[in-house]
Design an enzyme around this catalytic site. Sequence first.
Site, PDB file in Angstrom:
ATOM      1  N   ASP A   1      -7.824   3.893  -3.695  1.00  0.00           N
ATOM      2  CA  ASP A   1      -6.889   2.950  -3.085  1.00  0.00           C
ATOM      3  C   ASP A   1      -6.458   1.926  -4.132  1.00  0.00           C
ATOM      4  O   ASP A   1      -7.261   1.097  -4.557  1.00  0.00           O
ATOM      5  CB  ASP A   1      -7.560   2.260  -1.896  1.00  0.00           C
TER       6      ASP A   1
ATOM      7  N   HIS B   1      -2.496   1.620   7.128  1.00  0.00           N
ATOM      8  CA  HIS B   1      -2.744   1.342   5.716  1.00  0.00           C
ATOM      9  C   HIS B   1      -2.886   2.657   4.950  1.00  0.00           C
ATOM     10  O   HIS B   1      -3.778   3.454   5.230  1.00  0.00           O
ATOM     11  CB  HIS B   1      -4.012   0.493   5.543  1.00  0.00           C
TER      12      HIS B   1
ATOM     13  N   CYS C   1       0.800  -1.232   0.000  1.00  0.00           N
ATOM     14  CA  CYS C   1       0.000   0.000   0.000  1.00  0.00           C
ATOM     15  C   CYS C   1       0.825   1.272   0.000  1.00  0.00           C
ATOM     16  O   CYS C   1       0.536   2.209  -0.754  1.00  0.00           O
ATOM     17  CB  CYS C   1      -0.978   0.009   1.175  1.00  0.00           C
TER      18      CYS C   1
END
Length: 299
Positions: A141, A126, A87
Site C-alpha cells: 500500500d 480504500h 490511494c
Amino acid sequence: MNASVSPLPPHESARWETPLLDLEAYLERIDYRGPLTPTLETLRALQRAHLAAVPFENLEIVTGGEIRLDLESLQDKLVRHRRGGYCHEQNILFATVLDRLGFAVEGRSARMLMGDDERKLTAIGHTILNVTLAGKQWLVDVGVGNVGPREPVPLEAGGEVRHGRWEYRLERSPLGYWLLRYRRHDGWFNLYQFSDEPYYRADYEEHNYQVSHHPDSPFVRRIVAQRNGEKVRLALTDLELKTFRPGEAPELRRIGAEVLPGVLRERFGLVLSPEQEAILLQRAASLAGASSEGEQLGT
C-alpha cells in the site's frame, strides 16, 4: 477422453493498463536505479522510493479539477507534472509498474477505520494491493498517507513488522477480515480491514467518484497533503500541520493561509499552477480558526 480446455485470457477490464506505461519516466520520477527483477528486495526498494518521491494529496479536488484513473491521466499528473495523489491514483500506478516488472499483483479494497473499533462496518473504498511472491502473499500500500506501511507486510495473522522505527501488525478482526494496525505513541491504532476478494479498475472508478464528489468526503471538505517519511511524517489538514516521529505525540502548528503554497512546495514538493494556487489561497483564506479535530486524516 475429454479434451482439455485452456482457460481464456482475462478480459482487458481485469488487467492493468501495462502496455501504456512509460517505465523509464516513472523510475526517474521516484529516483530509482536499483534492480528490477521481481523479488521481495526489489518490491521493498520500489515501495520506499515511491513513498519518498510521491506525496499523498487531494489538491486537484479542492482547486476544482477532476481525478481520473486511466493510466495516461495518472502518468501525466503523478509522473510528468510531479504531483501526488490519493490511494486510487497511487496504488493503481504502482500496480501497473509491478505488473510490467513481472510481479503477480492483484487489487484489493479495504474498509477504513482510522482508529475506529474493528467491529465497526465502514464502507469499502480504500484501494490496496496484494502481491504474491514464491507462493507467499504480501499486502502492499503506497496510498494511505502518512500512516501507511513503508514496505510490504506479509499476509500472516499475528505478525508484527518494523519498517525502520515504524511498527505494524496484521491480525484477524472479529468480522473475519484482515486488520492492519499501526503502533502510535499511545498504543496500537486500527488503520483498515479487508478481505481476500479481488477488486478491479471498474470498482476503483466507482470508489473514486464517491470520494471525490460526495459532500461528506474529507477529500471534498478539506485541504490534504501528507508525507510518509522514513524518520519524520507530515500531515497537513487545511491550515494545521502535524509532524510525527516514532513513539512521540505529534507536534501541531497552525499556519497562515498566505504561506500555504510555500509549505506545499518546501515540505511536500508540490507545485501548483498559478490558477490552482489562486483558487487554493482563496479557499485557505476562509479557513481561519477552523480545526481538524476529530477528522480521520493524518492522525
